[in-house]
Design an enzyme around this catalytic site. Structure first.
Site, PDB file in Angstrom:
ATOM      1  N   ASN A  24      14.740   3.288   6.260  1.00 32.40           N
ATOM      2  CA  ASN A  24      13.605   4.137   5.877  1.00 32.40           C
ATOM      3  C   ASN A  24      12.499   3.967   6.917  1.00 32.40           C
ATOM      4  O   ASN A  24      11.843   2.936   6.969  1.00 32.40           O
ATOM      5  CB  ASN A  24      13.109   3.707   4.482  1.00 32.40           C
ATOM      6  CG  ASN A  24      11.844   4.428   4.064  1.00 32.40           C
ATOM      7  OD1 ASN A  24      11.470   5.436   4.664  1.00 32.40           O
ATOM      8  ND2 ASN A  24      11.187   3.913   3.033  1.00 32.40           N
TER       9      ASN A  24
ATOM     10  N   LYS B 120       9.723   5.479   7.121  1.00 32.49           N
ATOM     11  CA  LYS B 120       8.376   5.741   6.584  1.00 32.49           C
ATOM     12  C   LYS B 120       7.604   6.650   7.559  1.00 32.49           C
ATOM     13  O   LYS B 120       8.201   7.542   8.142  1.00 32.49           O
ATOM     14  CB  LYS B 120       7.641   4.428   6.309  1.00 32.49           C
ATOM     15  CG  LYS B 120       8.495   3.443   5.524  1.00 32.49           C
ATOM     16  CD  LYS B 120       7.723   2.300   4.981  1.00 32.49           C
ATOM     17  CE  LYS B 120       8.677   1.279   4.404  1.00 32.49           C
ATOM     18  NZ  LYS B 120       8.037   0.300   3.568  1.00 32.49           N
TER      19      LYS B 120
ATOM     20  N   HIS C 189      10.438   5.914  -4.429  1.00 32.15           N
ATOM     21  CA  HIS C 189      10.096   4.731  -3.620  1.00 32.15           C
ATOM     22  C   HIS C 189       8.791   4.140  -4.158  1.00 32.15           C
ATOM     23  O   HIS C 189       7.894   4.883  -4.587  1.00 32.15           O
ATOM     24  CB  HIS C 189       9.940   5.137  -2.149  1.00 32.15           C
ATOM     25  CG  HIS C 189       9.823   3.956  -1.239  1.00 32.15           C
ATOM     26  ND1 HIS C 189       8.646   3.266  -1.083  1.00 32.15           N
ATOM     27  CD2 HIS C 189      10.738   3.320  -0.474  1.00 32.15           C
ATOM     28  CE1 HIS C 189       8.848   2.254  -0.237  1.00 32.15           C
ATOM     29  NE2 HIS C 189      10.105   2.259   0.141  1.00 32.15           N
TER      30      HIS C 189
ATOM     31  N   GLU D  35       6.236   3.066  -2.780  1.00 36.24           N
ATOM     32  CA  GLU D  35       5.001   3.581  -2.165  1.00 36.24           C
ATOM     33  C   GLU D  35       4.615   4.928  -2.786  1.00 36.24           C
ATOM     34  O   GLU D  35       3.443   5.259  -2.899  1.00 36.24           O
ATOM     35  CB  GLU D  35       5.173   3.656  -0.635  1.00 36.24           C
ATOM     36  CG  GLU D  35       5.138   2.259  -0.026  1.00 36.24           C
ATOM     37  CD  GLU D  35       5.945   2.078   1.238  1.00 36.24           C
ATOM     38  OE1 GLU D  35       6.340   3.055   1.872  1.00 36.24           O
ATOM     39  OE2 GLU D  35       6.190   0.897   1.583  1.00 36.24           O
TER      40      GLU D  35
ATOM     41  N   GLU E 147      14.355  -2.465  -5.382  1.00 38.90           N
ATOM     42  CA  GLU E 147      13.363  -2.888  -4.395  1.00 38.90           C
ATOM     43  C   GLU E 147      12.177  -3.541  -5.100  1.00 38.90           C
ATOM     44  O   GLU E 147      11.256  -2.834  -5.553  1.00 38.90           O
ATOM     45  CB  GLU E 147      12.870  -1.669  -3.604  1.00 38.90           C
ATOM     46  CG  GLU E 147      13.954  -0.973  -2.817  1.00 38.90           C
ATOM     47  CD  GLU E 147      13.380  -0.287  -1.585  1.00 38.90           C
ATOM     48  OE1 GLU E 147      13.788  -0.655  -0.482  1.00 38.90           O
ATOM     49  OE2 GLU E 147      12.498   0.563  -1.733  1.00 38.90           O
TER      50      GLU E 147
ATOM     51  N   GLY F 289       7.690  -4.799   2.683  1.00 36.92           N
ATOM     52  CA  GLY F 289       6.731  -4.858   3.783  1.00 36.92           C
ATOM     53  C   GLY F 289       5.904  -6.129   3.784  1.00 36.92           C
ATOM     54  O   GLY F 289       4.900  -6.224   4.493  1.00 36.92           O
TER      55      GLY F 289
ATOM     56  N   SER G  32      12.042  -6.336   2.733  1.00 38.11           N
ATOM     57  CA  SER G  32      12.018  -7.270   3.864  1.00 38.11           C
ATOM     58  C   SER G  32      13.407  -7.726   4.320  1.00 38.11           C
ATOM     59  O   SER G  32      13.602  -8.892   4.651  1.00 38.11           O
ATOM     60  CB  SER G  32      11.121  -8.469   3.548  1.00 38.11           C
ATOM     61  OG  SER G  32       9.790  -8.037   3.355  1.00 38.11           O
TER      62      SER G  32
END
Ligand code: PEP
Length: 254
Positions: free
Chosen positions: A10, A12, A96, A98, A168, A174, A214
């Site tokens: 991904n 991003k 996701h 985010e 996730e 991140g 990560s």
């Protein structure tokens, strides 16, 4: 049935169009055709058309990072499932963290997006995961179960064939902090139990459940060695070709 590991990067909101196209060309030429994995990338929307043409017939999957739930309409700045399908995407990330936590996406919106993707034969990669406070308060399973229940409402047993789930944990995305392989495996088993209860044991065992958070070349092998982890969703380490290739290699057991 033997499942090939499914490794997805991904990107991003990173890279430029020319960097992305170069990346895709090199990925295509460096990936061993006999590779023991299936791999994919999620470039930003505006790179998708060029990258789809570079990767045509390569067997590499291309996913959009998001879609809207409607086919068309007055939604300034949004992109629909038919638009993504028309240019050659195979998959789409949905839910996701985010999108959930920065852009406030709800489970009912996520559910509608999954249905929109499936209606045009785009395969959704549904992301679920708990926040740090939820884990610390012992609510991981409760949170994941609620997300799955709401996000998969109305999805038939037959449609699950097209669906990938990515676990996730939000606290691992991140942050450089990876879930311990055993911790991730435990949640994957929980997800599989949920799918067994909701659908059937056969469906649950045939579905791909990825881990994301990560992932790096250094921990990919150990994560993939867990029996309930079928693939990886990689963020930061997927925008450098070398580290993404190392992760793919580690996942294939080479
Ligand atoms: C992600 O964006 O899905 C992700 C897992 O990011 P990172 O690997 O950077 O934690």
């Amino acid at each position: 049935m033997v499942k090939k590991p499914f490794i997805v990067g991904n990107w991003k909101m990173n890279l430029t169009l020319s960097e992305g196209v170069e990346f895709a060309k090199s990925l295509k030429s460096k990936l061993n055709r006999k590779n023991e994995t299936i791999c994919g990338i999620c470039p930003p929307f505006v790179f998708l058309r060029d990258i789809c043409s570079v990767l045509e017939s390569s067997g590499i999957c291309i996913a959009a990072q998001n879609i809207h739930s409607d086919k068309n309409g007055a939604y300034t700045g949004e992109v629909s499932a038919p638009m993504i399908k028309e240019i050659g995407c195979t998959h789409v990330l949905i839910g996701h963290s985010e999108r959930r936590h920065i852009f406030g996406e709800t489970d009912s919106f996520i559910n509608a997006k999954i249905k929109a993707a499936l209606s045009v034969n785009l395969k959704p990669i549904l992301c679920v995961g708990e926040k740090l406070n939820e884990r610390e308060e012992g609510r991981t399973e409760y949170v994941i179960k609620n997300q799955l229940k709401e996000d998969l409402k109305g999805i038939s047993a037959d449609q699950t064939k097209e669906l990938v789930i990515a676990y996730e944990p939000v606290w691992a995305i991140g942050t450089g902090r990876t879930a311990l392989p055993e911790q991730a495996n435990e949640v994957h088993l929980f997800i599989r139990d949920f799918l067994t209860n909701e659908y059937s044991r056969d469906i649950a065992s045939s579905m791909c459940i990825q881990y994301g958070g990560s992932v790096k070349p250094e921990n990919a092998r150990e994560l993939m060695a867990q029996p309930a982890i079928d693939g990886l969703l990689v963020g930061g380490a997927s925008i450098k070709l070398e580290s993404f290739l190392k992760i793919i290699e580690a996942a294939s057991g080479n």
